[in-house]
Design a protein around this motif. Structure first.
Motif, short mmCIF file in Angstrom:
data_model
loop_
_atom_site.label_atom_id
_atom_site.label_comp_id
_atom_site.label_asym_id
_atom_site.label_seq_id
_atom_site.Cartn_x
_atom_site.Cartn_y
_atom_site.Cartn_z
N LYS A 49 0.81 -1.22 0.00
CA LYS A 49 0.00 0.00 0.00
C LYS A 49 0.85 1.27 0.00
CE LYS A 49 -2.06 1.16 3.78
NZ LYS A 49 -3.04 1.19 4.86
N LEU A 50 2.06 1.20 0.55
CA LEU A 50 2.90 2.39 0.63
C LEU A 50 3.40 2.84 -0.74
CD1 LEU A 50 4.98 1.64 3.86
CD2 LEU A 50 2.89 2.99 3.63
N ASN A 51 3.39 1.93 -1.71
CA ASN A 51 3.81 2.30 -3.07
C ASN A 51 2.80 3.22 -3.75
OD1 ASN A 51 4.90 -0.82 -2.76
ND2 ASN A 51 6.38 0.57 -3.69
N ALA A 52 1.59 3.30 -3.21
CA ALA A 52 0.54 4.11 -3.84
C ALA A 52 0.94 5.57 -3.96
CB ALA A 52 -0.77 3.98 -3.05
N ILE A 53 1.75 6.06 -3.01
CA ILE A 53 2.14 7.47 -3.01
C ILE A 53 2.93 7.85 -4.25
CG2 ILE A 53 4.35 7.18 -1.81
CD1 ILE A 53 1.72 9.91 -1.09
N ASN A 54 3.60 6.85 -4.88
CA ASN A 54 4.43 7.12 -6.05
C ASN A 54 3.61 7.47 -7.29
OD1 ASN A 54 6.74 6.50 -4.53
ND2 ASN A 54 6.53 4.32 -4.98
N TYR A 55 2.31 7.18 -7.25
CA TYR A 55 1.46 7.39 -8.43
C TYR A 55 0.52 8.58 -8.26
CZ TYR A 55 3.17 2.72 -9.43
OH TYR A 55 3.99 1.62 -9.66
N ILE A 56 0.60 9.26 -7.12
CA ILE A 56 -0.24 10.43 -6.89
C ILE A 56 0.47 11.67 -7.40
CG2 ILE A 56 -1.38 11.83 -5.13
CD1 ILE A 56 -1.58 9.30 -3.41
N ASN A 57 -0.09 12.29 -8.43
CA ASN A 57 0.58 13.42 -9.07
C ASN A 57 -0.47 14.32 -9.71
OD1 ASN A 57 2.10 15.19 -10.62
ND2 ASN A 57 3.63 13.64 -11.15
N SER A 58 -0.51 15.56 -9.29
CA SER A 58 -1.50 16.51 -9.83
C SER A 58 -1.18 16.94 -11.26
CB SER A 58 -1.59 17.74 -8.93
OG SER A 58 -0.33 18.39 -8.87
N PHE A 59 0.05 16.63 -11.77
CA PHE A 59 0.42 17.06 -13.11
C PHE A 59 -0.42 16.37 -14.18
CE2 PHE A 59 3.16 17.19 -16.92
CZ PHE A 59 3.35 18.56 -16.99
N TYR A 60 -1.00 15.21 -13.84
CA TYR A 60 -1.88 14.53 -14.80
C TYR A 60 -3.03 15.46 -15.20
CZ TYR A 60 0.37 10.39 -12.72
OH TYR A 60 1.27 9.48 -12.25
N LEU A 61 -3.66 16.06 -14.20
CA LEU A 61 -4.80 16.92 -14.48
C LEU A 61 -4.37 18.20 -15.18
CD1 LEU A 61 -6.84 16.48 -11.17
CD2 LEU A 61 -7.13 15.31 -13.34
#
Length: 504
Positions: A49-61
């Protein structure tokens, strides 16, 4: 200030603009695919579950907003030059929806990292990502075709410059001059005029951008408040992997069904009456998932005194559930928290606002007369009605009944009487919940009272003489003195509700 009309520039760089757009779409598809891969791997247990932080990125939007802006600019160009523009309308709509799905998946990743995301929601996000990934492949192919100029006759603007009628007006510059003596005032007025002229010249483009931002904002807000972070109210159904839940009522009390104080340590009980329906065969509720949240305090279920609340219902004590049932979930809390806002939290994402009723604060007595209907829906019984149509008092009543012998119907007569007391016959129309009988209701919550010479007496017998086949009321053995009563009452006390039903 020099303003330049953009049409010639856009036409000359039509291919390059589409290649840039395709590049943005490739980037987004790559990132969506990486998020999808994480969801797949997390489901299979190969990543934590801790790997989830690596995919959170506002640059997508940000990239999506940039792509929508580019499509909007091309849309304006197509409209101005009367070229086909349906594709760009579709692209704008698609990427608004894709922005919503990516926003959902970001919230899902955030939930995974900080708490727990239920399996059903995880599967929903994964399926939505698969769908938008396929859509993105299609949009990449289309924009590459236009960027590389394969559709030469219809969309190769470099070849069609003459056909597009590029003239001086498409590339002209406009000079604006401002006069004024005060430097600060002049600058302010100049800026206002520049903004005004810029808006007038680009009115369509700016309005579309504003609309897009508003739509994305409203869509994101709706998804967050109504799906991801939805807060439920009592009587609303919420669903988990194993159950459907519905909070029917919430109560506060520190008294047992016999009206005795239970706890003396300055605390009370919150009783949540909840209907539970299973999604799987005979599951058990993990009660550690049901947390009562009051301000910053959290409380877990306490079933120590469940026998004191049997008049309200049955407490849940790890029973297996194979059909729809209603249970009590009991919490012991300090009295200082009684008046504060309460939420029932299931897991990490199901929140239900509670509006408890204080059962220890008895309301004013409701007086009814014969033929009036007593509505029980506001009591802890939650439903039911009683209407006393008529009454009779006598030493005995004949009761006729039918029976069958060898296929032949016979009629018998039974004498309903008492050797030392008298019989009160009540003709009652009723609709009661949970298999509750009329006699159960009166023996549990009711008393027969009567007055003689302005003195009130309470009947202490109320023995049931009603034949099992009789469904239209009750025959009760009561005090003999009731024959001389000036008034007869049926008093019903159901926790905080008190009814005084005048029979005579």
């Amino acid at each position: 200030m020099i303003l330049k009309k953009p049409y010639a520039f856009l036409i000359k760089h039509f291919k390059l603009i589409h290649l840039i757009l395709a590049g943005i779409y490739v980037y987004l598809a790559f990132k969506v695919n990486s998020i999808l891969s994480y969801y797949n791997n997390f489901t299979s247990g190969t990543v934590g579950k801790l790997n989830a932080i690596n995919y959170i990125n506002s640059f997508y939007l940000i990239a999506i907003i940039l792509s929508i802006v580019i499509c909007t600019i091309i849309l304006i160009l197509m409209h101005h030059k009367k070229k086909p523009k349906l594709l760009y309308i579709i692209l704008i709509i698609l990427y608004i929806l894709i922005a919503g799905v990516i926003s959902l998946s970001m919230n899902g990743l955030n939930t995974i990292y900080f708490s727990v995301l239920d399996a059903k929601t995880l599967r929903l996000y994964r399926d939505l990502l698969r769908i938008i990934l396929i859509v993105q492949y299609i949009t990449i192919a289309i924009t590459l075709v236009r960027g590389l100029g394969f559709d030469i006759k219809k969309f190769d603007f470099v070849k069609d410059l003459n056909e597009m009628n590029i003239d001086v007006s498409d590339d002209e510059e406009i000079e604006l001059t401002l006069n004024g003596t005060n430097v600060i005032t002049r600058n302010i007025r100049r800026r206002i005029r520049e903004l005004k002229y810029y808006y007038i010249e680009n009115k369509t483009f700016i309005n579309i951008i504003i609309i897009i931002v508003i739509v994305i904002g409203l869509f994101t807000l709706t998804i967050n408040t109504q799906v991801i972070n939805k807060v439920y109210s009592e009587r609303e159904t919420f669903t988990t992997d194993d159950f459907h839940f519905q909070v029917l009522n919430t109560y506060i009390t520190n008294k047992s069904s016999s009206n005795k104080t239970i706890s003396t340590n300055n605390s009370s009980f919150i009783i949540i009456k909840m209907q539970v329906s299973p999604n799987t065969e005979e599951p058990e509720i993990n009660t550690s998932n049901l947390i009562l949240k009051i301000d910053n305090n959290s409380y877990t279920i306490n079933n120590r005194y469940y026998n004191s609340f049997l008049d309200i219902g049955n407490a849940y004590r790890n029973q297996k559930i194979n059909t729809t049932r209603t249970y009590l979930f009991i919490y012991n809390i300090p009295n200082e928290d009684i008046t504060k806002k309460m939420q029932l939290i299931y897991g990490s994402d199901k929140k239900i606002n509670l509006n408890p009723i204080n059962l220890d604060e008895t309301e004013d007595t409701i007086n009814l007369s014969i033929t009036n209907t007593l509505d029980l829906s506001s009591t802890i019984l939650s439903s039911g009605t009683i209407t006393i149509n008529s009454y009779e008092v006598a030493k005995e009543f004949p009761y006729e009944y039918t029976y069958e012998i060898e296929g032949t119907a016979h009629t018998g007569t039974l004498q309903l009487s008492s050797t030392t007391n008298t019989i009160l016959k009540l003709d009652i129309t009723s609709s009661l919940p949970n298999n509750l009988t009329l006699y159960d209701l009166i023996s549990t919550y009711g008393k027969i009272k009567y007055t003689i010479d302005n003195t009130e007496y309470t009947n202490n017998l109320t023995i049931n003489k009603t034949p099992g086949s009789y469904q239209n009321g009750l025959y009760l053995e009561v005090d003999k003195e009731i024959e001389q009563a000036e008034n007869i009452y049926l008093e019903i006390n159901i926790r905080n509700k008190k009814y005084n039903y005048k029979i005579k």
